[in-house]
Design an enzyme around this catalytic site. Structure first.
Site, PDB file in Angstrom:
ATOM      1  N   ASP A  59     -16.991   7.979  -2.647  1.00 20.26           N
ATOM      2  CA  ASP A  59     -15.781   7.851  -1.826  1.00 20.26           C
ATOM      3  C   ASP A  59     -15.459   9.232  -1.269  1.00 20.26           C
ATOM      4  O   ASP A  59     -16.045  10.237  -1.690  1.00 20.26           O
ATOM      5  CB  ASP A  59     -14.627   7.314  -2.685  1.00 20.26           C
ATOM      6  CG  ASP A  59     -13.380   6.978  -1.872  1.00 20.26           C
ATOM      7  OD1 ASP A  59     -13.502   6.829  -0.636  1.00 20.26           O
ATOM      8  OD2 ASP A  59     -12.292   6.879  -2.456  1.00 20.26           O
ATOM      9  N   ARG A  74       0.881  -1.175   0.000  1.00 18.83           N
ATOM     10  CA  ARG A  74       0.000   0.000   0.000  1.00 18.83           C
ATOM     11  C   ARG A  74       0.916   1.222   0.000  1.00 18.83           C
ATOM     12  O   ARG A  74       1.631   1.471   0.969  1.00 18.83           O
ATOM     13  CB  ARG A  74      -0.893  -0.011   1.239  1.00 18.83           C
ATOM     14  CG  ARG A  74      -1.979   1.075   1.294  1.00 18.83           C
ATOM     15  CD  ARG A  74      -2.763   0.903   2.589  1.00 18.83           C
ATOM     16  NE  ARG A  74      -3.866   1.822   2.754  1.00 18.83           N
ATOM     17  CZ  ARG A  74      -5.117   1.585   2.400  1.00 18.83           C
ATOM     18  NH1 ARG A  74      -5.421   0.422   1.843  1.00 18.83           N
ATOM     19  NH2 ARG A  74      -6.067   2.467   2.612  1.00 18.83           N
ATOM     20  N   HIS A 120      -7.058   0.958  -6.972  1.00 20.73           N
ATOM     21  CA  HIS A 120      -7.395   0.205  -5.756  1.00 20.73           C
ATOM     22  C   HIS A 120      -8.105  -1.082  -6.195  1.00 20.73           C
ATOM     23  O   HIS A 120      -9.296  -1.269  -5.962  1.00 20.73           O
ATOM     24  CB  HIS A 120      -8.296   1.049  -4.857  1.00 20.73           C
ATOM     25  CG  HIS A 120      -8.339   0.601  -3.433  1.00 20.73           C
ATOM     26  ND1 HIS A 120      -7.676  -0.514  -2.969  1.00 20.73           N
ATOM     27  CD2 HIS A 120      -8.988   1.132  -2.349  1.00 20.73           C
ATOM     28  CE1 HIS A 120      -7.901  -0.656  -1.676  1.00 20.73           C
ATOM     29  NE2 HIS A 120      -8.683   0.340  -1.277  1.00 20.73           N
ATOM     30  N   GLN A 171     -10.196  -3.477  -3.701  1.00 21.32           N
ATOM     31  CA  GLN A 171     -11.490  -2.907  -3.333  1.00 21.32           C
ATOM     32  C   GLN A 171     -12.507  -3.133  -4.444  1.00 21.32           C
ATOM     33  O   GLN A 171     -13.657  -3.506  -4.193  1.00 21.32           O
ATOM     34  CB  GLN A 171     -11.343  -1.416  -3.064  1.00 21.32           C
ATOM     35  CG  GLN A 171     -12.647  -0.723  -2.687  1.00 21.32           C
ATOM     36  CD  GLN A 171     -13.222  -1.217  -1.378  1.00 21.32           C
ATOM     37  OE1 GLN A 171     -12.529  -1.197  -0.360  1.00 21.32           O
ATOM     38  NE2 GLN A 171     -14.466  -1.663  -1.380  1.00 21.32           N
ATOM     39  N   ARG A 196     -14.109  -7.728   1.489  1.00 17.96           N
ATOM     40  CA  ARG A 196     -12.660  -7.545   1.310  1.00 17.96           C
ATOM     41  C   ARG A 196     -11.897  -8.774   1.812  1.00 17.96           C
ATOM     42  O   ARG A 196     -10.863  -9.162   1.243  1.00 17.96           O
ATOM     43  CB  ARG A 196     -12.187  -6.295   2.061  1.00 17.96           C
ATOM     44  CG  ARG A 196     -12.638  -4.969   1.473  1.00 17.96           C
ATOM     45  CD  ARG A 196     -12.095  -4.738   0.070  1.00 17.96           C
ATOM     46  NE  ARG A 196     -10.648  -4.892   0.022  1.00 17.96           N
ATOM     47  CZ  ARG A 196      -9.771  -3.937   0.354  1.00 17.96           C
ATOM     48  NH1 ARG A 196     -10.217  -2.745   0.757  1.00 17.96           N
ATOM     49  NH2 ARG A 196      -8.468  -4.151   0.268  1.00 17.96           N
ATOM     50  N   CYS A 245     -16.548   2.684  -0.049  1.00 13.17           N
ATOM     51  CA  CYS A 245     -15.453   1.791   0.321  1.00 13.17           C
ATOM     52  C   CYS A 245     -14.973   2.017   1.749  1.00 13.17           C
ATOM     53  O   CYS A 245     -14.234   1.172   2.278  1.00 13.17           O
ATOM     54  CB  CYS A 245     -14.292   1.951  -0.656  1.00 13.17           C
ATOM     55  SG  CYS A 245     -13.680   3.640  -0.790  1.00 13.17           S
TER      56      CYS A 245
END
Length: 299
Positions: free
Chosen positions: A218, A101, A128, A131, A285, A257
């Site tokens: 988001d 990440r 991402h 996700q 996830r 998310c």
């Protein structure tokens, strides 16, 4: 030959949908009689804060019988100037997979170039993909099929938006994106996705969500942008609220998310309301992480 998962388009349609179906199998089976990652070690490098990504991957590795080694860049010689190449080549000799990440997507591309073990993108500024897989799994669970589904994304055309567009392309979901002028998603992503599905960009959220089956948003300000007051001002009319939901289908689901900035990109009433599936997204996830790990390490 090793495979990486740096963006959704690293998979083809059959692989992406197969992994979603595998994640659904993992979710339905609470007992893990088989542990495909026994004897495997997965390294996780986090240069940004993380809740769902870190915990889901740690638990996924454990439930599949493997061992996770969590690292921050401050604990690695990267913080003292060691090159990405040297770090990647050394860690490849200790680990079976590396989850990262980080910030610029070029960092993870460079890491994957020199790593001899699979590399998974746990979030960069541009993509991402983990996700997005959980998001599509949630849509499939709630709607029963991808056929005829229209997804509306409202807000900043960020990494989440880019990956959702790619995921929509692989599943055949139509995606309409509403952003203020100047905040559109990657043009390269949009043009590639248009070869597979309908992708439309709007500067009006009501137009984007018209008759949508799912509405997604988001945070307006990503990590590192918290002081960008001008960007927040330009996004103020792109809030997902009850008034906006009136333009979607009556049974439209609401997605986020997380983490959410309540009262900014989404209201409490919508986030906590009956249409919200954000907790299912978060749970998924875990299951998609298992599917990705199994695919890359046992394929």
């Amino acid at each position: 030959m090793k495979r990486d998962y740096l963006r959704v388009f690293d998979l083809n349609r059959d692989e992406f949908i197969s992994l979603i179906n595998r994640a659904i199998e993992f979710k339905s089976n609470k007992e893990f009689s088989k542990c495909p990652l026994i004897g495997k070690s997965v390294g996780m490098i986090f240069e940004k804060p993380s809740t769902r990504t870190r915990v889901s991957f740690e638990v996924a590795v454990y439930q599949l019988g493997g061992h996770s080694v969590c690292l921050s860049s401050r604990e690695l010689q990267l913080s003292r100037g060691e090159t990405i190449r040297d770090t990647a080549e050394v860690l490849s000799r200790y680990l079976d997979c590396i989850v990262i990440r980080t910030f610029s997507h070029s960092i993870i591309e460079e890491f994957a170039k020199w790593s001899t073990v699979p590399v998974i993108n746990a979030l960069t500024d541009e993509h991402h993909p983990c996700q997005a897989m959980a998001d599509m799994m949630t849509i499939l669970e709630k709607k029963g099929s991808f056929e005829g589904i229209k997804l509306a994304y409202v807000g900043d055309g960020n990494n989440v938006a880019n990956s959702l567009i790619e995921a929509s392309a692989l599943t055949g979901v139509k995606i309409h994106v509403a952003t203020p002028e100047g905040f559109e998603p990657s043009e390269e992503v949009v043009e590639k996705a248009k070869a597979y599905t309908e992708v439309k960009i709007f500067n009006n959220p009501e137009e984007a969500v018209k008759m949508a089956d799912a509405i997604y948003t988001d945070v307006w300000l990503s990590m590192g942008e918290e002081e960008n007051i001008e960007k927040k001002r330009k996004l103020k009319d792109f809030q997902v609220n009850n008034e906006l939901l009136k333009h979607a289908k009556p049974d439209a689901i609401v997605m986020h998310c997380l983490p959410a900035h309540r009262g900014e990109e989404i209201t409490d009433e919508v986030l906590d309301g009956p249409r919200s599936v954000v907790l299912e997204q978060a749970e998924n996830r875990l299951h998609t992480s298992k599917a990705i790990l199994e695919f890359l390490l046992i394929m």
